[in-house]
Design a protein around this motif. Structure first.
Motif, mmCIF file in Angstrom:
data_model
loop_
_atom_site.group_PDB
_atom_site.id
_atom_site.type_symbol
_atom_site.label_atom_id
_atom_site.label_comp_id
_atom_site.label_asym_id
_atom_site.label_seq_id
_atom_site.Cartn_x
_atom_site.Cartn_y
_atom_site.Cartn_z
ATOM 1 N N ASN B 114 0.838 -1.196 0.000
ATOM 2 C CA ASN B 114 0.000 0.000 0.000
ATOM 3 C C ASN B 114 0.876 1.250 0.000
ATOM 4 O O ASN B 114 0.577 2.241 -0.675
ATOM 5 N N LEU B 115 1.976 1.200 0.745
ATOM 6 C CA LEU B 115 2.878 2.356 0.793
ATOM 7 C C LEU B 115 3.684 2.484 -0.489
ATOM 8 O O LEU B 115 3.804 3.576 -1.042
ATOM 9 N N CYS B 116 4.232 1.364 -0.958
ATOM 10 C CA CYS B 116 5.104 1.428 -2.144
ATOM 11 C C CYS B 116 4.355 1.873 -3.386
ATOM 12 O O CYS B 116 4.943 2.461 -4.292
ATOM 13 N N ASN B 117 3.070 1.598 -3.450
ATOM 14 C CA ASN B 117 2.280 2.024 -4.602
ATOM 15 C C ASN B 117 2.299 3.543 -4.721
ATOM 16 O O ASN B 117 2.131 4.103 -5.789
ATOM 17 N N GLY B 118 2.505 4.207 -3.558
ATOM 18 C CA GLY B 118 2.717 5.650 -3.585
ATOM 19 C C GLY B 118 1.503 6.482 -3.931
ATOM 20 O O GLY B 118 1.610 7.643 -4.326
ATOM 21 N N SER B 119 0.309 5.897 -3.792
ATOM 22 C CA SER B 119 -0.865 6.691 -4.127
ATOM 23 C C SER B 119 -1.139 7.707 -3.026
ATOM 24 O O SER B 119 -1.028 7.390 -1.841
ATOM 25 N N PRO B 120 -1.532 8.922 -3.409
ATOM 26 C CA PRO B 120 -1.898 9.897 -2.379
ATOM 27 C C PRO B 120 -3.106 9.455 -1.561
ATOM 28 O O PRO B 120 -3.346 9.976 -0.474
ATOM 29 N N ALA B 121 -3.845 8.481 -2.089
ATOM 30 C CA ALA B 121 -5.044 8.003 -1.400
ATOM 31 C C ALA B 121 -4.775 6.781 -0.533
ATOM 32 O O ALA B 121 -5.707 6.232 0.044
ATOM 33 N N THR B 153 7.192 11.039 -2.298
ATOM 34 C CA THR B 153 7.821 12.181 -2.959
ATOM 35 C C THR B 153 6.959 12.782 -4.065
ATOM 36 O O THR B 153 7.280 13.829 -4.597
ATOM 37 N N GLY B 154 5.878 12.142 -4.407
ATOM 38 C CA GLY B 154 5.003 12.665 -5.464
ATOM 39 C C GLY B 154 3.933 11.624 -5.762
ATOM 40 O O GLY B 154 3.904 10.566 -5.130
ATOM 41 N N VAL B 155 3.086 11.929 -6.728
ATOM 42 C CA VAL B 155 2.028 10.975 -7.061
ATOM 43 C C VAL B 155 2.650 9.684 -7.571
ATOM 44 O O VAL B 155 3.377 9.693 -8.568
ATOM 45 N N LYS B 156 2.409 8.605 -6.918
ATOM 46 C CA LYS B 156 2.942 7.281 -7.252
ATOM 47 C C LYS B 156 4.476 7.267 -7.259
ATOM 48 O O LYS B 156 5.106 6.490 -7.963
ATOM 49 N N ARG B 157 5.090 8.159 -6.449
ATOM 50 C CA ARG B 157 6.554 8.155 -6.368
ATOM 51 C C ARG B 157 6.979 8.101 -4.910
ATOM 52 O O ARG B 157 6.437 8.812 -4.051
ATOM 53 N N ALA B 159 10.502 7.418 -2.036
ATOM 54 C CA ALA B 159 11.941 7.634 -1.868
ATOM 55 C C ALA B 159 12.748 6.355 -2.103
ATOM 56 O O ALA B 159 13.982 6.389 -2.053
ATOM 57 N N LEU B 160 12.084 5.245 -2.332
ATOM 58 C CA LEU B 160 12.802 3.995 -2.554
ATOM 59 C C LEU B 160 13.587 4.051 -3.852
ATOM 60 O O LEU B 160 13.072 4.500 -4.875
ATOM 61 N N ARG B 161 14.804 3.562 -3.793
ATOM 62 C CA ARG B 161 15.585 3.451 -5.026
ATOM 63 C C ARG B 161 15.131 2.208 -5.789
ATOM 64 O O ARG B 161 14.511 1.307 -5.235
ATOM 65 N N ASN B 162 15.515 2.171 -7.037
ATOM 66 C CA ASN B 162 15.136 1.063 -7.898
ATOM 67 C C ASN B 162 15.621 -0.289 -7.382
ATOM 68 O O ASN B 162 15.004 -1.324 -7.613
ATOM 69 N N ASP B 163 16.777 -0.264 -6.651
ATOM 70 C CA ASP B 163 17.340 -1.534 -6.209
ATOM 71 C C ASP B 163 17.018 -1.832 -4.747
ATOM 72 O O ASP B 163 17.638 -2.695 -4.125
ATOM 73 N N PRO B 218 -0.650 15.821 -3.719
ATOM 74 C CA PRO B 218 0.081 14.783 -4.457
ATOM 75 C C PRO B 218 0.570 13.633 -3.581
ATOM 76 O O PRO B 218 0.801 12.532 -4.075
ATOM 77 N N THR B 219 0.768 13.892 -2.305
ATOM 78 C CA THR B 219 1.145 12.819 -1.384
ATOM 79 C C THR B 219 0.271 12.920 -0.140
ATOM 80 O O THR B 219 -0.355 13.959 0.114
#
Lengths: 159, 283, 782
Positions: B114-121, B153-157, B159-163, B218-219
């Motif tokens: 739920n958190l990683c999806n990064g939705s403001p909702a 950090t933004g809509v569906k974004r 702070a996790l890095r890609n790796d 946005p977040t």
């Protein structure tokens, strides 16, 4: 491709499946258990509901490979030796079936609830099927059917 | 088929991180309830899917000796909602978890997801923000703690890095007697995304009030703490609403208009405060 | 019918329920044919555009791709009442979501992959999205070739050079002078957005092109014979060379009437060397590509005298038909002849125009325009009552049609039509209309009551017919062949009851062959319009009588008595006054054999039919005529509770009354009403397509198109059935299938006025709409 072994309605199954195949596709296309339906493909309508290890899940949002080692129950497993289960009979008696497309998913959501408790509150019954959309019945008869099945099972008759 | 990806199910965090580091377009799989929708729509087309549910350490839900609540990344929302740990100061967490999707989805969807999806909702986000939660993120070379307040950090974004992958969500020990509550406005009573959601945590002894709001920016947004000591509920509500309207920027979208969001936000904050201050409210 | 009924009127359960609860029921979704290919579609991203070019070279090279078709390959126009539709867009696209290219491949993944490789170049045109704009003289034409389209002449009147697909007029009396001289006058406008049927089973079809042009189709459809007819007309095949199968259908609600995916799967099969091709709509395609319910903008003008008599009614109905109106023209027609509600009005003018726009197109939908029209009518009636200072129920009682009144199409209302006043009284009683709502203890919650009338007749051609064949089996049972479709409404069960009743055998001995197959099941027009129980029931009564006549003829020869002395009862034919002389149907079903071996008679096969009686076309200028085989009247009354700080609305209780004529099966009809009420609730509170400024559908999935769930239903629902016998109806029954949904929004809108003092004119009544109205009402009155 991956080899999976799992139990479906009490029967051992083994199959080689593509990694990207959903559990719903596996059940319908490989095992020809077409009770579970695709109603939306995004887990919103509940028509694809089956039980995995006793829990109702949306099989369109699960991979077949994730079901390796699991026990899966579908509506086809409700009938035993050709005899309808208490739950199936309750659906019929309560008039809870119209077009029937949502019915397998409804029955599996109900079965999932009854595996947790035979004395569900009204809220618990509604919560159990709130994720199963029906456009025909208006839900009242479905809720009544589950209530009736729970009552019958609690009194100790049938399964 | 959901895609032509390769599916791997590592048994350890290290193995998962190694797989993640080795493939740029890899996706992590927990409950799949957001990811599979994206794959079906073609919004993502990973070469590799890394299923974390086989990693025992990630499946734990426990309260630690000092009172920290640790929720493994693979723990389904249903397990959180049913668990005795989701009571007391965590009751709002249960309410938020139960408000997400349907029974079928909650048997699979995870808090971390739920958190990683990064939705403001994201419904769990406001609650976790008010509780000062943080996530433990691991990669092949590193592991770090990210405060939730810095996570989105933004809509569906995020702070996790890609790796990087989340291993657990941790909620620090809370003041005794903390009251928490969660409210969500939907379009229907059946399952729905939030038009607005709010969470609150009130420490009656210090008077510290935290309010967080989702679906209005946005977040998810954590408002600056308010000192509620000696403040009447009406005044407290007014303070919180004023702060909220200052800090959120709701938009018109297919779900609701900005005007409705603002109007409902006022109602939800008012009711949130009422619940937190009343003797039966919160924990 | 003086014999007491044994089976008709009983709460018999459905026989098909067993197949459905076991997962044994197979729908087209579940169906496969040997060698079957799977199809996928490329859809238009634009609401209006010229198709400049289609490059499918890369797609063709993908192994497993068997056919790719575009509109250029298919110069065919089709449609039910108006032929304005292509199988695939040809030259232009007229709505976002329209199918442009179709691919058939070995499996769905390959088909979709191929679609992703196809490049379509468009030259976008400015779309017309609002019917009001579409009506302007300078508006771009959605169908510049309107004058060349075949259509049902004398019934529908498209206006070439405009965006008007049909204009239905009602002219009764002199509205202008009646309105001018009325004591009170109201002019109001109302809006309904387009909505979707949302059957749980999306549209699906399998097509197979046999050698020599024969076509075989499996389709999730409400009208196998219409599919057969239109395919035959479209492709120049003889009717006998088109075979249509309809297995279990997972809901229709009108959306699966007429022609859907069938022509496309047929031509794909033809292009793929005759291999069967299956196309299943995704849920997004169900919303965005398959048809919907037309939107409606209404202007209603009412005039009344101070003593409460409605003297003048004028309505302008602008139907937002979307890109195609092949079925939509009939909704425009039907809604006009029903468009003033069930009231006696001497001066009534209606203009109902079906208008093309560049959006998803409309088709039949449960209620056929009546929910949309009565949203305005019943809200306007309430507002006039308030202006008059009259109780809305009393105002209606004064004006409802009664014996001797003339309807707006010039029909004489008689008591055989039904009892609208009785329905009103029943629901008013059920919610204790005379007593205002008890205020809630919670100051945020406000309650109110409202009621609304409904009426509808089957909207069908004057020649609509149904037929059936009943075969007796050698065990004395009976098989009924009929090609109306039971897609959940339970009609097959009712027809089984009627067959059992008329044949005088137990219901367990009667089977209705579930799957429709036009090779074996005799003709039925379409299963829409709430006409199947009525017409099918009558056909079965005739067919059963035919069977029994054959049985009695043989029995009379065996016993040497005149035919009229043979009595049929309990599965036996016996001599009146000599009951020991009897033979069971089993002994007669295949003829009778004497002891010496001589055989007489033969297999007993009865046939029956029913054709609509006495219907006429409507006069193009005045709308006068006889469009209705029967009218069904009803009413809803609701008590609601509104959270004035979020706008959420809860239905505490809804009571619904219908004059069913005769309740053929109380269990099934209750199911129809509860289901219809909840579907009506969806239209009332949540449902509606949203489009962006470019005409793209913003909510083509369950994420943002919300239908009622188990958590959303009213706290209490009550169903009341009146039984004023319908002359000509089987046992006096009339159709009730669509009606439960009609006027649910109207009753709720009226209750909102009672609760909040605010008039709502636009559906759906979402929490947002309600809360923002409350806020601006507060500001306005502050």
């Amino acid at each position: 491709m991956r080899r999976i072994t799992l139990t479906v309605n009490g029967h051992p199954e083994m199959a080689d499946v593509p990694d990207g195949m959903t559990l719903l596709e596996f059940l319908r296309d490989r095992l020809v258990l077409t009770g579970a339906k695709e109603g939306c493909g995004i887990g919103e309508c509940g028509a694809c509901t089956v039980l995995v290890n006793g829990r109702a899940i949306a099989s369109c949002l699960m991979l077949a490979v994730e079901a390796d080692g699991c026990e899966v129950q579908t509506v086809e497993g409700e009938t035993e030796d050709g005899k309808l289960s208490v739950l199936q009979q309750a659906f019929i008696d309560a008039g809870a079936v119209q077009c029937g497309f949502c019915t397998p998913g409804m029955i599996m959501s109900a079965r999932g609830l009854l595996l947790q408790t035979l004395d569900p509150t009204d809220e618990e019954i509604v919560e159990a099927v709130a994720g199963n959309l029906c456009r025909c019945t208006g839900y009242e008869a479905i809720i009544a059917a589950i209530r009736s099945a729970a009552d019958t099972l609690r009194e100790g008759s049938g399964s | 088929m959901l895609g032509s990806f390769e599916y791997r199910d590592p048994r350890t965090i290290a193995e998962a991180c190694r797989l993640l580091a080795g493939e740029d377009s890899a996706c992590l799989l927990a409950g799949g309830t957001d990811l599979f929708i994206e794959l079906r729509a073609g919004w993502q087309n990973p070469e590799l899917l890394i299923d974390i549910k086989g990693i025992d350490a990630l499946g734990e839900l426990r309260t630690e000796e000092d009172g920290t609540l640790s929720i493994g990344a693979a723990v389904p929302l249903d397990a959180i909602a049913r668990s005795p740990v989701a009571s007391g100061p965590w009751v709002a967490l249960r309410e938020a978890a139960l408000s997400i999707g349907t029974q079928q989805l909650r048997h699979r969807a995870t808090l971390a997801g739920n958190l990683c999806n990064g939705s403001p909702a994201a419904d769990t986000a406001p609650v976790l923000l008010t509780l000062g939660a943080y996530v433990m993120a691991a990669s092949l070379e590193t592991s770090r703690q990210i405060d939730l307040a810095n996570f989105f950090t933004g809509v569906k974004r995020t702070a996790l890095r890609n790796d990087e992958m989340i291993c657990e969500v941790r909620i620090p020990p809370q003041p005794p007697g903390l009251r928490t509550a969660f409210l969500k406005q939907q379009r229907v009573r059946g399952h729905d995304l939030a038009v607005v959601n709010v969470a609150g945590a009130l420490d009656p002894s210090s008077g510290d009030l935290r309010v967080a709001i989702g679906s209005c920016s946005p977040t998810p947004i954590l408002l600056p703490s308010i000192n509620a000591a000696g403040v009447s509920p009406t005044a407290l509500s007014a303070l919180a609403i004023e702060s909220a309207l200052d800090h959120v920027s709701p938009i018109d979208d297919v779900r609701a208009s900005a005007g409705y969001r603002k109007a409902v936000l006022e109602t939800l904050i008012d009711r949130l405060i009422a619940r937190l201050v009343s003797p039966e409210g919160g924990a | 019918m003086t014999r007491p009924l044994k089976v008709v009127g009983q709460p018999i359960g459905r026989a098909d329920a067993i197949d459905k609860v076991t997962g044994n029921a197979r729908y087209v979704h579940d169906w496969s044919e040997p060698g079957m290919l799977h199809a996928a579609l490329v859809l238009s991203p634009h609401a209006a555009a010229r198709i400049v070019g289609i490059d499918s070279d890369a797609a063709r090279r993908i192994p497993g791709v068997r056919a790719i078709l575009t509109g250029e390959d298919l110069d065919v126009l089709l449609g039910l009442y108006m032929q304005d539709k292509r199988i695939l867009a040809r030259g232009v696209v007229r709505h976002q979501g329209e199918a442009v290219v179709a691919v058939a491949a070995d499996n769905l993944d390959i088909a979709r992959q191929a679609c992703n490789e196809i490049e379509v170049t468009y030259d976008p045109i400015e779309p017309v999205l609002d019917p009001a704009v579409a009506l302007r003289p300078d508006a771009p034409l959605v169908h510049p070739d309107l004058d060349s389209y075949e259509h049902m002449r004398g019934v529908f009147f498209p206006e070439p050079g405009t965006n008007i697909a049909h204009h239905q007029k009602i002219r009764k009396g002199d509205f202008d002078s009646a309105f001018a001289s009325a004591d009170l006058r109201l002019t109001l406008t109302f809006d309904n957005p387009p909505v979707q049927h949302v059957p749980m089973e999306t549209h699906a079809a399998i097509g197979k092109a046999h050698p020599e042009g024969r076509a075989e189709i499996w389709t999730s459809s409400q009208s196998p014979y219409t599919v057969r007819h239109l395919l035959s007309a479209c492709f120049g095949l003889s009717h006998g060379d088109v075979r249509v199968h309809v297995p279990y259908v997972g809901g229709g609600f009108g959306g699966k009437a007429g022609l859907g995916l069938e022509p496309l799967v047929y031509v794909l099969s033809r292009a793929a060397t005759g291999r069967p091709v299956k196309l299943v709509a995704t849920r997004e395609q169900e919303f965005n590509t398959l048809p919907s319910r037309q939107g409606l903008h209404s202007t209603i003008e009412l005039g009344a005298s101070r003593d409460g008599k409605l003297t003048a009614f004028k309505a302008t109905y602008h139907w937002d038909a979307g890109a195609y109106a092949d079925y939509g023209v009939n909704i425009g027609r039907a809604a006009a002849y029903a468009g003033a509600g069930p009231y006696s009005i001497d001066n009534c003018w209606i203009d109902s125009q079906v208008i093309y726009t560049n959006k998803v197109f409309g088709t039949a939908f449960r209620g056929f325009g009546h929910l949309e029209v009565l949203w305005g009518v019943e809200r306007a009636i309430d507002q006039m009552a308030h202006q008059l200072g009259m109780d809305p129920a009393d105002f209606r009682r004064l004006n409802l049609l009664k014996d001797g009144d003339i309807t707006i199409t010039g029909e004489a209302f008689t008591s055989g039509h039904g009892d609208p006043t009785g329905c009103l009284d029943a629901v008013a009683r059920a919610i204790d209309w005379a007593t205002p709502s008890t205020p809630s203890e919670n100051p945020d919650l406000v309650r109110g009551k409202g009621l609304a009338m409904l009426h509808k007749a089957p909207a069908m051609p004057t020649y609509t017919s149904c037929s059936t064949i009943i075969k007796l089996d050698e065990d004395g049972g009976a098989d009924v062949l009929i090609s109306g479709v039971d897609y959940g409404q339970g009609t097959y069960t009712v027809l089984r009851q009627i067959a059992a009743e008329e044949l005088r055998i137990p219901i367990e001995r009667v089977r209705i062959t579930w799957e429709c197959d036009t090779a074996f099941s005799p003709y039925d027009w379409q299963t829409v319009a709430s006409r199947f129980a009525y017409m099918g029931g009558n056909a079965i009564i005739e067919a059963a009588a035919d069977c029994l006549r054959q049985v009695r003829v043989v029995a009379s020869k065996v016993f040497g008595v005149p035919v009229d002395r043979i009595v049929c009862a309990n599965g036996q034919a016996s001599v009146a006054d000599a009951p020991e002389k009897r033979l069971s149907y089993a002994q007669l079903a295949l003829g009778y054999t004497y002891e010496n071996g001589n055989s007489i008679g033969g297999p007993v096969i009865g046939h029956g039919r029913f054709i609509a009686q006495g219907l006429t076309h409507l006069d193009p200028k005045t709308g006068q005529g006889r469009p209705a085989q029967y009218w069904t009247y009803g009413a809803h009354a609701v008590e609601i509770e509104v959270d004035t700080r979020t706008g959420e609305l809860r239905v505490c209780k809804i009571a619904s009354a219908l004059d069913a004529g005769k309740v053929l099966n109380p269990k099934l009809v209750v199911g129809q009403v509860v289901g219809g009420v909840v579907q009506g609730l969806g239209s009332a509170l949540w449902e509606g397509f949203r489009f962006d400024k470019q005409g793209r559908l913003l909510n083509p999935s369950f994420v943002d198109y919300k239908i009622p769930t188990a958590k959303d239903i009213p706290d209490r629902m009550e169903q009341i059935f009146l039984e004023t016998p319908q002359p000509g109806g089987p046992y006096g029954a009339r159709g009730v299938a669509e009606h439960p949904m009609i006027s649910v929004p109207s009753a709720i809108g009226n209750a909102l006025t009672d609760a909040l003092g605010i008039e709502f004119h636009t559906l759906p009544l979402t929490p947002e709409r309600i809360l923002l109205a409350i806020r601006s009402h507060e500001e306005g009155t502050a």
